[in-house]
Write an enzyme that holds these catalytic residues in place. Structure first.
Site, PDB file in Angstrom:
ATOM      1  CB  ILE A   1      -0.660   0.167   1.256  1.00 47.13           C
ATOM      2  CG1 ILE A   1      -0.432  -0.059   2.875  1.00 47.13           C
ATOM      3  CG2 ILE A   1      -2.108  -1.429   1.430  1.00 47.13           C
ATOM      4  CD1 ILE A   1      -1.030   0.437   4.006  1.00 47.13           C
ATOM      5  N   GLY A   2       2.473   1.340  -0.044  1.00 43.43           N
ATOM      6  CA  GLY A   2       3.008   1.708  -0.451  1.00 43.43           C
ATOM      7  C   GLY A   2       4.651   1.740   0.072  1.00 43.43           C
TER       8      GLY A   2
ATOM      9  N   GLY B   1       8.032   3.417   1.417  1.00 43.06           N
ATOM     10  CA  GLY B   1       9.051   4.897   2.842  1.00 43.06           C
ATOM     11  C   GLY B   1       9.985   5.215   1.039  1.00 43.06           C
TER      12      GLY B   1
ATOM     13  CG  PHE C   1      12.997   7.536   5.206  1.00 44.76           C
ATOM     14  CD1 PHE C   1      13.107   6.769   6.504  1.00 44.76           C
ATOM     15  CD2 PHE C   1      11.541   7.769   5.329  1.00 44.76           C
ATOM     16  CE1 PHE C   1      12.271   6.599   7.068  1.00 44.76           C
ATOM     17  CE2 PHE C   1      10.394   7.470   6.047  1.00 44.76           C
ATOM     18  CZ  PHE C   1      10.675   6.215   7.208  1.00 44.76           C
TER      19      PHE C   1
ATOM     20  CD  GLU D   1      18.507   7.898   4.519  1.00 41.64           C
ATOM     21  OE1 GLU D   1      17.616   7.853   4.391  1.00 41.64           O
ATOM     22  OE2 GLU D   1      18.990   9.068   3.424  1.00 41.64           O
TER      23      GLU D   1
ATOM     24  CG  ASP E   1       7.005  14.708   5.074  1.00 41.75           C
ATOM     25  OD1 ASP E   1       7.401  15.293   4.235  1.00 41.75           O
ATOM     26  OD2 ASP E   1       7.752  13.423   5.163  1.00 41.75           O
TER      27      ASP E   1
END
Length: 437
Positions: free
Chosen positions: A95-96, A98, A100, A102, A184
């Site tokens: 469903i997604g 990320g 990032f 790190e 964010d």
């Protein structure tokens, strides 16, 4: 007579230093965990007693409730000792993804999700790791996200906007009270639960900045594309259509979009929690107008508009909105020194736009837009996401020898986490979606 001192640390091999660090971290975590677990257990007991008093239970009913609670606590301790892995979960749908990965960002997200025990924040039920990845098992919110909702609607009414902005005010304030700045806030990170109420997600940027926040990504400003000139001359309906056509691509890009970021964050000369309120003002504008105020054909142009917000933050005359709404947007999107919320969240709550909002019970009232859900694991309110490999079990390859894993493993010592509610759930067990980091 001269005496020889102990061998200086500098003569230690890197391997020995690594083992010393691992041992130190392990011991510190072990003892701090023991204390934390004891405090949490006492808090749960106190909460139980308080609830029973409020319900006015008789002694026998209290005894039965205490016995069931003690059984849950025992089961929780047993289950905490079990080792979780990918094989313990069923993969349903991506469903997604990320933007990032790190170590610092993931540690921050995991720590915040453990600490933030709030109705306004997406819960983390478990975390565990294998040789390559740290996995965060999150509460699944079947209502989808605000980005998808805004893409389905042309605009929201002022009543609907009031509801979502009010709930997001409370959500942002809940993390500010913990001492965190989100940095964010954008529609992608406002999730909706099964009843349509807001929860905040994606805390990977509470420490560090990702590409979208870095000024150097937008320095090449002399090459404005002619298409942006065309974009500026479109009417609001065409702008909204263009924005929505490009929106999904922006959401899944590794750089991200600068549309919602406060100008002082780009300046990198210092900022505070007020940057989250700027982002909320941008979202409020998008809800009412159909696209955010600084949207352009390129991220460079968007960045330039954000930095020149005094000239570029305008309202299209063909989309009428109330003076109250316009005033609040301009109170959110202004110099941080004059921004609403500088003197506390009460300043925001008392703004005329929120007249009639029942702040104490807003989450218990019906949501502005009801959510249609067929089952607890219904994913239809999320956009279709291209198939990817993130649901496949990790397989070691010759490029990643075992020694490499071991050297990295200590960074995530004690990053296994199991929430009491998750392990002791009864009845219809909720489905959790897996987020591989």
């Amino acid at each position: 007579m001269a005496m020889t001192g102990p061998t200086p640390c500098s003569s230690m091999s890197n391997h020995t230093k690594e083992r010393v660090t691992m041992t130190k971290v392990t011991l510190e975590n072990f003892y701090s965990n023991l204390i934390a677990q004891h405090e949490e257990r006492e808090m749960r007991q106190k909460k139980l007693e308080q609830m029973m008093e409020e319900e006015g239970l008789k002694d026998e009913e209290k005894r039965i409730r205490r016995s069931a609670h003690a059984q849950k606590e025992t089961e929780f301790l047993r289950l905490k000792r079990t080792r979780l892995g990918l094989e313990d979960f069923e993969s349903l749908k991506v469903i997604g993804r990320g933007a990032f990965g790190e170590v610092g960002h993931i540690r921050a997200e995991r720590d915040i999700l453990v600490e933030a025990d709030s109705l306004w924040v997406v819960k983390m039920f478990y975390s565990f790791q294998d040789k390559l990845n740290l996995y965060l098992i999150m509460e699944f919110l079947p209502g989808g996200d605000m980005m998808t909702l805004l893409m389905k609607k042309d605009t929201l009414t002022e009543e609907e906007t009031q509801f979502y902005i009010a709930e997001t005010v409370l959500a942002i304030d809940s993390i500010h009270q913990l001492g965190f700045i989100h940095r964010d806030i954008k529609p992608d990170n406002l999730l909706l639960d099964s009843k349509g109420h807001v929860k905040l997600s994606d805390f990977g940027l509470c420490t560090g900045l990702k590409k979208a926040h870095r000024t150097e990504f937008y320095r090449n400003l002399n090459h404005s594309l002619p298409s942006d000139f065309t974009f500026q001359n479109m009417n609001s309906k065409r702008k909204a259509e263009t924005w929505k056509r490009n929106r999904r691509q922006l959401a899944f890009s590794t750089v991200g979009t600068p549309d919602y970021i406060a100008p002082e964050v780009f300046m990198q000369t210092g900022y505070n929690k007020l940057c989250d309120w700027w982002s909320l003002g941008v979202i409020m504008y998008e809800m009412l107008i159909g696209y955010p105020p600084f949207c352009s054909e390129t991220p460079q142009e968007t960045y330039k508009k954000v930095m020149n917000w005094k000239e570029t933050l305008t309202f299209p005359p063909e989309v009428p909105i109330s003076d109250k709404a316009k005033d609040l947007i301009l109170r959110f999107c202004c110099e941080w020194e004059h921004r609403i919320g500088a003197s506390g969240v009460e300043e925001i709550k008392s703004n005329p736009f929120f007249e009639g909002v029942d702040w104490e019970h807003i989450r218990e009232r019906p949501a502005a837009i009801s959510i249609e859900i067929k089952s607890i694991d219904d994913t239809s309110n999320f956009d279709e996401f291209p198939e990817s490999d993130i649901l496949k079990p990790t397989v070691a390859t010759s490029n990643h020898p075992d020694t490499d894993y071991k050297n990295k493993d200590w960074v995530f010592i004690n990053y296994t986490y199991k929430r009491f509610e998750g392990l002791t759930a009864r009845g219809a067990i909720p489905s959790y979606m897996k987020t591989g980091k």
